[in-house]
Design an enzyme around this catalytic site. Structure first.
Site, PDB file in Angstrom:
ATOM      1  N   CYS A  45       0.833  -1.214   0.000  1.00  0.00           N
ATOM      2  CA  CYS A  45       0.000   0.000   0.000  1.00  0.00           C
ATOM      3  C   CYS A  45       0.865   1.261   0.000  1.00  0.00           C
ATOM      4  CB  CYS A  45      -0.905  -0.053   1.235  1.00  0.00           C
ATOM      5  SG  CYS A  45      -1.704   1.491   1.667  1.00  0.00           S
ATOM      6  N   CYS A  76       0.187   3.811   2.767  1.00  0.00           N
ATOM      7  CA  CYS A  76       0.685   3.269   4.037  1.00  0.00           C
ATOM      8  C   CYS A  76       2.173   3.541   4.186  1.00  0.00           C
ATOM      9  CB  CYS A  76       0.429   1.765   4.123  1.00  0.00           C
ATOM     10  SG  CYS A  76      -1.310   1.305   4.018  1.00  0.00           S
TER      11      CYS A  76
END
Length: 84
Positions: A13, A16
């Protein structure tokens, strides 16, 4: 009072990867307390808290959900989120 943020994220991600260093820095500075949870390896917690998008942050106070936010947050937003 026990307070912590559950940070739901994944290695793949991109948002993230932006958020994680901010979380680590604030934790090291003693401004927040958090636990990082990989949604791919801990599907049970992701399901328990209804996490559908990442990164998702869930604020717990004494084990009870107090707030949640999804997406990349600035350091100041993280501090404000943690302090409620």
């Amino acid at each position: 009072m026990s307070k912590e943020i559950l940070q739901f994220s994944a290695a793949w991600c991109q948002p993230c990867k932006i958020l994680s260093p901010r979380m680590e820095k604030l934790n090291l500075e003693g401004k927040i307390n958090y636990i990082k949870i990989d949604v791919d390896s801990d599907t049970e917690l992701s399901t328990k808290y209804g996490v559908r998008n990442i990164p998702t942050l869930i604020l717990l106070e004494n084990g009870e959900v107090k707030n949640r936010v999804t997406g990349v947050q600035s350091e100041q937003q993280l501090i404000d989120f943690y302090n409620g």
